[in-house]
Design an enzyme around this catalytic site. Structure first.
Site, mmCIF file in Angstrom:
data_model
loop_
_atom_site.group_PDB
_atom_site.id
_atom_site.type_symbol
_atom_site.label_atom_id
_atom_site.label_comp_id
_atom_site.label_asym_id
_atom_site.label_seq_id
_atom_site.Cartn_x
_atom_site.Cartn_y
_atom_site.Cartn_z
ATOM 1 N N ASN A 9 0.783 -1.042 0.309
ATOM 2 C CA ASN A 9 -0.121 0.193 -0.075
ATOM 3 C C ASN A 9 0.854 1.140 0.011
ATOM 4 O OD1 ASN A 9 -1.821 2.049 0.496
ATOM 5 N ND2 ASN A 9 -2.362 1.371 2.712
ATOM 6 N N TRP A 10 1.057 1.775 -1.197
ATOM 7 C CA TRP A 10 1.771 3.088 -1.310
ATOM 8 C C TRP A 10 1.480 4.304 -0.608
ATOM 9 C CZ3 TRP A 10 4.319 3.111 -7.010
ATOM 10 C CH2 TRP A 10 4.762 1.977 -7.566
ATOM 11 N N LYS A 11 0.094 4.162 -0.587
ATOM 12 C CA LYS A 11 -0.366 5.606 0.331
ATOM 13 C C LYS A 11 -0.245 6.426 -0.689
ATOM 14 C CE LYS A 11 -0.081 3.416 4.783
ATOM 15 N NZ LYS A 11 0.023 3.370 6.221
ATOM 16 N N HIS A 98 -9.374 1.235 4.741
ATOM 17 C CA HIS A 98 -8.123 1.372 5.704
ATOM 18 C C HIS A 98 -8.342 2.221 6.901
ATOM 19 C CE1 HIS A 98 -3.975 2.647 6.581
ATOM 20 N NE2 HIS A 98 -3.582 1.432 5.960
ATOM 21 N N GLU A 100 -6.918 5.076 8.083
ATOM 22 C CA GLU A 100 -6.502 6.262 7.559
ATOM 23 C C GLU A 100 -7.670 6.892 6.999
ATOM 24 O OE1 GLU A 100 -2.885 5.564 5.367
ATOM 25 O OE2 GLU A 100 -1.901 4.996 7.377
ATOM 26 N N GLU A 170 -5.104 -4.708 10.788
ATOM 27 C CA GLU A 170 -4.224 -3.912 10.995
ATOM 28 C C GLU A 170 -4.372 -3.041 12.331
ATOM 29 O OE1 GLU A 170 -2.437 -2.547 6.917
ATOM 30 O OE2 GLU A 170 -4.294 -1.465 7.302
ATOM 31 N N GLY A 176 2.717 2.468 10.732
ATOM 32 C CA GLY A 176 3.789 3.385 10.657
ATOM 33 C C GLY A 176 4.313 3.827 11.756
ATOM 34 N N SER A 216 3.534 -1.980 10.313
ATOM 35 C CA SER A 216 5.154 -1.997 10.639
ATOM 36 C C SER A 216 5.768 -3.206 10.446
ATOM 37 C CB SER A 216 5.382 -1.537 11.965
ATOM 38 O OG SER A 216 4.834 -0.125 12.114
ATOM 39 N N GLY A 237 2.878 -1.102 4.358
ATOM 40 C CA GLY A 237 2.819 0.272 4.058
ATOM 41 C C GLY A 237 4.254 0.727 3.711
ATOM 42 N N GLY A 238 4.942 1.238 4.779
ATOM 43 C CA GLY A 238 6.323 1.984 4.660
ATOM 44 C C GLY A 238 7.348 1.050 3.755
#
Ligand code: PGA
Length: 253
Positions: A9-11, A98, A100, A170, A176, A216, A237-238
């Protein structure tokens, strides 16, 4: 045997050129990597890069997913992207709900349910996120919260429809933050989610559903997370923004 899935997930990261570089890096890395035959890679870039990402994917290496979709079919919804549009680009997957989106854009379980319906109607597979915030875990309410997200977001589906669903657990406190759920915490929640699915749709559907962990996840902890019997992969993510880390996680099974 249910699929192992590693989804990136590049966000809201990367300019066009940077996205192109990352895709190139992923492809180069994949050429010298042998993935387990049961492992599916999915890359979820921002909307403007979906087509470019699809051009890199030849289906055997990785599939492409969107990060969001409208809960409406078509029409005057400025700034929205519909499931029909994603279908017309031959996108296979889409992340929904998600944390966010829930926190910053007020996405409720009801909206998640409508988005899931749109995706299924247009032949996309929803990757549906759930997870508790820190205060909920500290109050030992994580199971209650996740049960409500799953029930209200997904349990209106028929068993056939549910067969298209990928669930991503999640814990919000791990996203993150560099803090990861312990393998025991992940396994405990994944087993709980699978038991909810079994209760509603029966064992066969529950055993076929891939449940991903997110928060993470990195090459250094993926192995011990993925070693759990109910953890079928990760939503990353990251670490999905670096080809080495992303592929490192994909080879952790
Ligand atoms: P993270 O994000 O890997 O950067 O913690 C996971 C996610 O939000 O999907």
């Amino acid at each position: 045997m249910r699929k192992h899935i590693v989804a990136g997930n590049w966000k809201m990261n990367k300019t066009f050129g940077e996205a192109d570089d990352l895709l190139n890096d992923i492809m180069t890395k994949l050429e010298s990597t042998t993935l387990d035959a049961n492992t599916q890679l999915i890359v979820c870039p921002p909307f403007p890069y979906l087509e470019m990402t699809s051009d890199y994917s030849d289906d055997s290496y990785f599939m492409v997913g969107a990060q969001n979709v409208s809960d409406q079919e078509v029409g005057a919804y400025t700034g929205e992207v519909s499931a029909a549009m994603l279908e017309s680009l031959e996108i296979d997957y889409c992340i929904v709900g998600h944390s966010e989106r829930r926190a910053y854009y007020h996405e409720t379980n009801e909206i998640v349910a409508r988005k899931v319906d749109q995706l299924l109607k247009h032949g996309l597979k929803p990757i549906v996120c759930c997870g508790e915030v820190l205060e909920e875990r500290e109050a030992n309410k994580q199971f209650e919260v996740v049960k409500q997200q799953i029930t209200e977001g997904l349990f209106h589906l028929t068993p056939e429809q549910f067969g298209e669903i990928i669930v991503a657990y999640e814990p919000v406190w791990a996203i993150g933050t560099g803090k990861t759920a312990t393998p025991e915490q992940a396994q405990e929640m994944h087993a709980f989610i699978r038991s909810l699915i079994a209760e509603k749709y029966g064992n066969e559907v529950a055993e076929e559903t891939s449940i991903l962990y997110g928060g993470s996840c990195k090459p250094s902890n993926a192995k011990e997370l993925f070693a759990n019997k109910d953890v079928d992969g990760g939503l990353i993510g990251g670490a999905s923004l670096k080809a080495d880390d992303f592929i490192g996680i994909a080879t952790a099974f």
